[in-house]
Design an enzyme around this catalytic site. Structure first.
Site, PDB file in Angstrom:
ATOM      1  N   PRO A 227     -62.929  46.704 -13.087  1.00 39.49           N
ATOM      2  CA  PRO A 227     -63.467  47.608 -14.121  1.00 39.49           C
ATOM      3  C   PRO A 227     -63.907  46.847 -15.371  1.00 39.49           C
ATOM      4  O   PRO A 227     -64.928  47.174 -15.974  1.00 39.49           O
ATOM      5  CB  PRO A 227     -62.296  48.549 -14.433  1.00 39.49           C
TER       6      PRO A 227
ATOM      7  N   PRO B 269     -30.221 -17.082   3.516  1.00 39.69           N
ATOM      8  CA  PRO B 269     -29.086 -16.788   4.391  1.00 39.69           C
ATOM      9  C   PRO B 269     -28.585 -15.349   4.323  1.00 39.69           C
ATOM     10  O   PRO B 269     -27.728 -14.968   5.112  1.00 39.69           O
ATOM     11  CB  PRO B 269     -28.005 -17.751   3.888  1.00 39.69           C
TER      12      PRO B 269
ATOM     13  N   ASP C 255     -35.717 -10.791  13.281  1.00 35.91           N
ATOM     14  CA  ASP C 255     -34.673 -10.840  14.306  1.00 35.91           C
ATOM     15  C   ASP C 255     -33.317 -10.592  13.685  1.00 35.91           C
ATOM     16  O   ASP C 255     -33.209 -10.213  12.534  1.00 35.91           O
ATOM     17  CB  ASP C 255     -34.746 -12.132  15.114  1.00 35.91           C
TER      18      ASP C 255
ATOM     19  N   LYS D  23     -32.351 -10.427  19.656  1.00 37.65           N
ATOM     20  CA  LYS D  23     -31.621 -10.129  20.891  1.00 37.65           C
ATOM     21  C   LYS D  23     -31.717  -8.667  21.252  1.00 37.65           C
ATOM     22  O   LYS D  23     -31.560  -7.785  20.432  1.00 37.65           O
ATOM     23  CB  LYS D  23     -30.152 -10.511  20.722  1.00 37.65           C
TER      24      LYS D  23
ATOM     25  N   GLY E 165     -34.417 -16.205   9.174  1.00 32.90           N
ATOM     26  CA  GLY E 165     -33.233 -16.426   8.353  1.00 32.90           C
ATOM     27  C   GLY E 165     -33.258 -17.858   7.825  1.00 32.90           C
ATOM     28  O   GLY E 165     -33.798 -18.757   8.480  1.00 32.90           O
ATOM     29  N   GLY E 166     -32.724 -18.071   6.639  1.00 35.74           N
ATOM     30  CA  GLY E 166     -32.652 -19.431   6.095  1.00 35.74           C
ATOM     31  C   GLY E 166     -34.029 -20.010   5.857  1.00 35.74           C
ATOM     32  O   GLY E 166     -34.897 -19.383   5.255  1.00 35.74           O
ATOM     33  N   ASP E 167     -34.235 -21.223   6.367  1.00 36.93           N
ATOM     34  CA  ASP E 167     -35.526 -21.892   6.239  1.00 36.93           C
ATOM     35  C   ASP E 167     -36.203 -21.914   7.611  1.00 36.93           C
ATOM     36  O   ASP E 167     -35.543 -22.163   8.617  1.00 36.93           O
ATOM     37  CB  ASP E 167     -35.310 -23.327   5.749  1.00 36.93           C
TER      38      ASP E 167
ATOM     39  N   THR F  73     -31.718 -22.658   3.152  1.00 41.41           N
ATOM     40  CA  THR F  73     -31.122 -22.751   4.476  1.00 41.41           C
ATOM     41  C   THR F  73     -29.615 -22.428   4.410  1.00 41.41           C
ATOM     42  O   THR F  73     -28.988 -22.546   3.354  1.00 41.41           O
ATOM     43  CB  THR F  73     -31.384 -24.143   5.081  1.00 41.41           C
ATOM     44  N   ALA F  74     -29.072 -21.976   5.555  1.00 38.17           N
ATOM     45  CA  ALA F  74     -27.700 -21.462   5.574  1.00 38.17           C
ATOM     46  C   ALA F  74     -26.688 -22.463   5.015  1.00 38.17           C
ATOM     47  O   ALA F  74     -25.791 -22.081   4.248  1.00 38.17           O
ATOM     48  CB  ALA F  74     -27.318 -21.060   6.997  1.00 38.17           C
TER      49      ALA F  74
ATOM     50  N   MET G  62     -24.772 -23.131  14.158  1.00 37.51           N
ATOM     51  CA  MET G  62     -24.536 -22.588  15.504  1.00 37.51           C
ATOM     52  C   MET G  62     -23.305 -23.222  16.154  1.00 37.51           C
ATOM     53  O   MET G  62     -23.290 -23.478  17.354  1.00 37.51           O
ATOM     54  CB  MET G  62     -25.764 -22.801  16.403  1.00 37.51           C
TER      55      MET G  62
HETATM   56  N1  SAH Z   1     -33.269 -21.348  10.051  1.00 39.22           N
HETATM   57  C1  SAH Z   1     -31.903 -20.989   9.748  1.00 39.22           C
HETATM   58  C2  SAH Z   1     -30.962 -21.387  10.844  1.00 39.22           C
HETATM   59  C3  SAH Z   1     -31.174 -20.627  12.106  1.00 39.22           C
HETATM   60  S1  SAH Z   1     -30.045 -21.104  13.356  1.00 39.22           S
HETATM   61  C4  SAH Z   1     -31.496 -21.601   8.416  1.00 39.22           C
HETATM   62  O1  SAH Z   1     -32.237 -22.422   7.876  1.00 39.22           O
HETATM   63  O2  SAH Z   1     -30.440 -21.256   7.913  1.00 39.22           O
HETATM   64  C5  SAH Z   1     -28.823 -19.866  13.225  1.00 39.22           C
HETATM   65  C6  SAH Z   1     -27.585 -20.427  12.593  1.00 39.22           C
HETATM   66  O3  SAH Z   1     -27.715 -20.470  11.203  1.00 39.22           O
HETATM   67  C7  SAH Z   1     -26.356 -19.580  12.820  1.00 39.22           C
HETATM   68  O4  SAH Z   1     -25.786 -19.811  14.083  1.00 39.22           O
HETATM   69  C8  SAH Z   1     -25.463 -20.074  11.725  1.00 39.22           C
HETATM   70  O5  SAH Z   1     -24.924 -21.326  12.054  1.00 39.22           O
HETATM   71  C9  SAH Z   1     -26.452 -20.305  10.613  1.00 39.22           C
HETATM   72  N2  SAH Z   1     -26.506 -19.173   9.683  1.00 39.22           N
HETATM   73  C10 SAH Z   1     -27.532 -18.364   9.434  1.00 39.22           C
HETATM   74  N3  SAH Z   1     -27.219 -17.466   8.478  1.00 39.22           N
HETATM   75  C11 SAH Z   1     -25.980 -17.736   8.089  1.00 39.22           C
HETATM   76  C12 SAH Z   1     -25.089 -17.201   7.117  1.00 39.22           C
HETATM   77  N4  SAH Z   1     -25.431 -16.177   6.339  1.00 39.22           N
HETATM   78  N5  SAH Z   1     -23.858 -17.746   6.987  1.00 39.22           N
HETATM   79  C13 SAH Z   1     -23.484 -18.792   7.744  1.00 39.22           C
HETATM   80  N6  SAH Z   1     -24.286 -19.339   8.671  1.00 39.22           N
HETATM   81  C14 SAH Z   1     -25.516 -18.830   8.837  1.00 39.22           C
END
Ligand code: SAH
Length: 470
Positions: free
Chosen positions: A43, A228, A251, A273, A304-306, A334-335, A386
């Site tokens: 409207p 590590p 991994d 694994k 992991g690590g280097d 590295t560890a 390891m």
């Molecule tokens: N490239 C990795 C090593 C890989 S081989 C580095 O430079 O550290 C895998 C091994 O690394 C394991 O069996 C263990 O011995 C070691 N590792 C990796 N992470 C670890 C952690 N937080 N504490 C102790 N050892 C570790």
């Protein structure tokens, strides 16, 4: 799904609006924006219609609608509280073959009005199927902040080049991948930043290049050491690459807290694994890296690590080099280095050791193949990777090759992580201590008199992740 979501082409089609209120005005405005011919029946015409009434496609009739005002395929928006009028208008509209929406009355409506985020030409419509319009509006607000206004510019840019790309590149898959890559790269960044000229030039050049070469530029692989476990030990460069990745291969040594640093949209592929305890064979991982990179993706291979220390990083990128896939490598803590710091066990020390050797204690059936005479040297520290699974044959071999059973040794389990544990013993007692502690790994074994320094230098309180109170 309660309703079918569609976007309707309303250009020059009739839309009838019944009602005087602000909702009626909004419906009219939206229909006009979509190019419809809008007829309002009311409207009087309130202030809400002030900005609409001069639009060329706008018509107002100061009366109730009649049957002849509706046609097949038109839309009818009813926004009034007059129940009798709602019923009359709705009946006439439906009899004429129009689709009806009654504001706030989903049960009476043929279609509902979604919450709309308009970044034209990009439009996002949200519906809760009438369950909760408020939730729809909240979601819309979230999307507003997530999708900057500049996305409209980006969509415009892409739309402007669609035809040209289709003419230059017949393969639809290639075109799709091209747009995907473009949206993640510098062209999109330039458009979003408002630099349309640069974006246009760059896009035109990329289309020409794609047409000439018939293939997208290869992606790239980043082989990155993530340290590590403690995310604070990730380097700035690693973090930058983690934030750029389209896909990540990781991994079991990759901590969840580190995965949280990877770009959230990146696809995640686990290559560690499997439940059957088999790792993906190395050649398959390498082949996967090559394939993903050749699809034009930025592939992050997290280690992991280097990556170059017991990480098989070298093997993985050898294959990349053979296939001409570009890659870069980023070191990580590295560890053994992480374990050393976080356990307060310096690997070298003027009073104890001038050298340190990194070895792997991995071996089949207790046979660890190492150059024992080179390892067992005075004033030298040995860090064993390891080694936990073989800790018994490992310590036995040290002693069998001449090391004293009293030589200090330590295991650092889950180094740098909140669940780090350290076992300090001697070569003679390490197995028993490790067993008592029930260590599960990953672990680093450190052998040498530097281990005694931990008594003074232990600083890390794993539960809080900070230094122990002194
Ligand atoms: N490239 C990795 C090593 C890989 S081989 C580095 O430079 O550290 C895998 C091994 O690394 C394991 O069996 C263990 O011995 C070691 N590792 C990796 N992470 C670890 C952690 N937080 N504490 C102790 N050892 C570790």
């Amino acid at each position: 799904m309660r309703d079918l979501p569609i976007f309707l082409n309303m250009r020059e089609r009739p839309a009838v609006v019944v009602g005087v209120c602000v909702v009626a005005a909004r419906r009219a405005e939206l229909a006009l924006r979509a190019g419809a011919r809008v007829a309002v029946f009311a409207p009087t015409l309130g202030d809400e219609f002030r900005d609409l009434k001069d639009a060329p496609n706008f018509r107002w009739s100061p009366r109730d609608p009649a049957a002849a005002d509706f046609g097949p395929g038109s839309l009818c928006f009813i926004a009034t509280e007059d129940e009798a009028l709602i019923e009359r208008a709705r009946t006439m509209a439906r009899a004429a073959g129009a689709l009806v929406n009654v504001a706030d009355r989903p049960a009476l409506s043929d279609f509902i009005m979604p919450s709309i985020l308009d970044r034209s030409p990009l439009v996002i419509a949200v519906s809760t199927g009438g369950a909760s319009p408020i939730l729809g509006r909240v979601l819309k607000a979230r999307l507003e902040s997530l999708i900057p206004a500049a996305y409209g510019r980006l969509a415009d840019l892409m739309s402007g080049f669609r035809g040209r790309l289709a003419a230059a590149v017949p393969s639809q898959t290639l075109r799709r991948r091209f747009w995907e890559a473009t949206l993640e790269g510098p062209i999109a960044e330039a458009a979003l930043a408002g630099n349309l000229e640069a974006a246009n030039t760059h896009l035109a050049r990329e289309i020409e290049r794609l047409a000439a070469e018939g293939a997208l530029p290869s992606g790239e692989v980043y082989l990155v050491g993530a340290g590590p476990g403690d995310p604070d030990l990730v380097t700035f460069r690693a973090f930058r690459l983690m934030q750029k990745a389209d896909v990540v291969l990781y991994d079991r040594l990759t901590d969840e807290r580190i995965m949280n640093l990877v770009r959230r949209e990146a696809e995640r592929i686990y290559v560690g694994k499997r439940p059957d305890n088999h790792e993906l064979p190395q050649e398959e991982i390498s082949a996967l890296l090559v394939r993903l990179a050749k699809e034009g993706k930025r592939v992050l291979r997290l280690k992991g690590g280097d990556p170059f220390l017991f990480g098989r990083g070298g093997e993985e990128i050898e294959t990349l080099a053979e296939h001409g896939v570009p890659f870069q490598v980023c070191p990580g803590v590295t560890a053994a280095i992480g374990a050393s710091s976080y356990a307060g066990i310096p690997l070298t020390h003027r009073d104890h050791a001038q050298a340190c050797v990194f070895v792997t204690g991995h071996g089949k059936e207790g046979r660890i193949d190492l150059d024992w005479s080179a390892l067992i040297q005075p004033r030298q520290t040995v860090a064993v990777y390891m080694g936990l699974r073989n800790i018994e044959p490992l310590t036995r071999a040290f002693v069998a090759h001449g090391a004293s059973p009293d030589l200090p040794a330590a295991i650092i389990d889950n180094a740098t992580r909140p669940n780090q544990r350290v076992v300090v013993a001697t070569l003679g007692t390490l197995v028993e201590r490790a067993h008592e502690a029930g260590l599960r790994g990953p672990s680093i074994v450190i052998v040498g008199t530097v281990v005694t320094l931990r008594e003074k230098l232990d600083w890390y309180a794993p539960a809080s992740g900070v230094a122990k109170p002194s």
